[in-house]
Design an enzyme around this catalytic site. Structure first.
Site, PDB file in Angstrom:
ATOM      1  CG  ASN A   2      -0.166  -5.127   4.597  1.00  0.00           C
ATOM      2  OD1 ASN A   2       0.690  -4.131   4.882  1.00  0.00           O
ATOM      3  ND2 ASN A   2      -1.024  -5.478   3.817  1.00  0.00           N
ATOM      4  CE  LYS A  36       1.081   3.066   5.970  1.00  0.00           C
ATOM      5  NZ  LYS A  36       2.332   2.900   5.629  1.00  0.00           N
TER       6      LYS A  36
END
Length: 361
Positions: free
Chosen positions: A12, A276
């Site tokens: 993003n 993550k």
């Protein structure tokens, strides 16, 4: 106190939801996403940036498919290399322009085409799971299957090629990146998890048709550079429990043990936050001091300890303003971290000593 920080830019930071991903859109999005990074550099911190490349590699493969028969084919490792050059250039130029506009002056920056070493005997090499490239009809898919490609249906939208996602066992250009950082250069490296390569019997390197998880590769690079802090900029301000439900709640701090428990309970989805968290645990278990997960808009506030989710090796982790530099840790704790870092020099991720799970891309 100035320190070295690895900033991992998520997708993003280049292409926002709903955008086509044109170069103008990517540049505008980058200008916003890099605001906090510019301030870190102004404060004197030495920054290494990594980035994702999913949309960019997808576009490269689409162009290659459209031009099939008119130009040479592009293996996946070459596509990753192309994306590193393209995206690295955009980040490098945008960052230097912002620094000059903010009156910080001409600051050297460089993009390093980065290869990531993988193990050809990694079990993941025999189990392709990552969809890449365009969608195919069933007839087209059968033709590609005949060439040896692994093809699977993707969410009833068509058929796509699947490639393996082996674990990173080394960053080939780590020593080059280290020298550049020590010389005061802002380095963009490890784009898209790095170009996957394997070591041949004669010591040479060869490209591998695979993709490496960008979060794990960033953690690997940080450990090899001796960086203690990773600032992971993604689509959310904080890590959430029960994400997407009415019970959703943010996490301000998280230890490795807590993260492992929540991961086992299914709070972090394999296709989003799961990779993550797994990469963060890997980093913190090998001498890393802190990982901060937040959005680009909250980067500076999170770095200063007032936003984001902060992951630490064990209970007692403190915000940046409270936490002493690594070299000033209590002797016993510093010795423990130093031992972890020394052990990492001898350790391969793929092996009996490592119990890391395979993260998603």
């Amino acid at each position: 106190m100035p320190e070295r920080v690895l900033v991992a830019l998520g997708g993003n930071a280049l292409v926002k939801a709903g955008q086509r991903g044109t170069l103008d859109e990517q540049t505008a999005t980058l200008r916003s996403a890099l605001t906090g990074v510019v301030e870190l550099i102004r404060r004197g911190h030495r920054v290494v940036l990594t980035h994702g490349n999913g949309p960019q590699v997808g576009q490269i493969l689409l162009r290659a498919e459209a031009a099939r028969g008119q130009t040479y084919d592009l293996p996946l490792d070459v596509c990753v290399a192309q994306s590193q050059g393209e995206t690295g250039y955009l980040i490098q130029q945008c960052l230097q322009n912002l620094l000059r506009q903010r009156g910080i002056g001409d600051h050297p920056a460089a993009t390093v085409i980065t290869r990531t070493l993988v193990d050809p005997d990694d079990p993941r090499m025999g189990h392709p799971t990552k969809p890449v490239g365009p969608f195919y009809t069933q007839e087209q898919a059968e033709r590609w299957r005949a060439t040896g490609w692994r093809i699977a249906e993707d969410a009833h939208r068509g058929y796509r090629r699947l490639v393996p996602s082996p674990l990173p066992i080394g960053i080939v250009e780590a020593s080059i990146v280290r020298r550049l950082v020590e010389a005061g250069v802002i380095v963009i490296a490890g784009g898209g998890g790095g170009i996957p390569v394997r070591r041949e019997r004669d010591g040479t390197l060869a490209g591998v048709e695979a993709v490496v998880d960008k979060d794990l590769a960033s953690s690997r690079l940080a450990v090899e550079l001796g960086i203690d802090t990773i600032l992971d900029l993604t689509a959310v301000e904080q890590v959430m429990l029960d994400f997407g439900t009415t019970k959703e709640r943010p996490l301000g701090t998280l230890t490795v043990q807590e993260a492992r428990t929540y991961l086992a309970e299914g709070h972090f989805a394999p296709g989003s936050m799961g990779p993550k968290i797994e990469a963060a645990m890997w980093f913190l278990e090998r001498g890393g001091r802190e990982i901060i997960i937040t959005s680009p808009e909250k980067a500076l506030a999170a770095f200063d300890g007032s936003a984001g989710t902060h992951l630490y090796p064990a209970p007692g982790g403190k915000t940046r303003k409270q936490r002493p530099p690594f070299k000033n840790l209590p002797k016993r704790q510093a010795k423990k971290f130093a031992g972890l870092k020394q052990a990492n020099e001898r350790e391969r991720i793929v092996g009996k000593k490592t119990k890391s799970r395979s993260p998603g891309r």
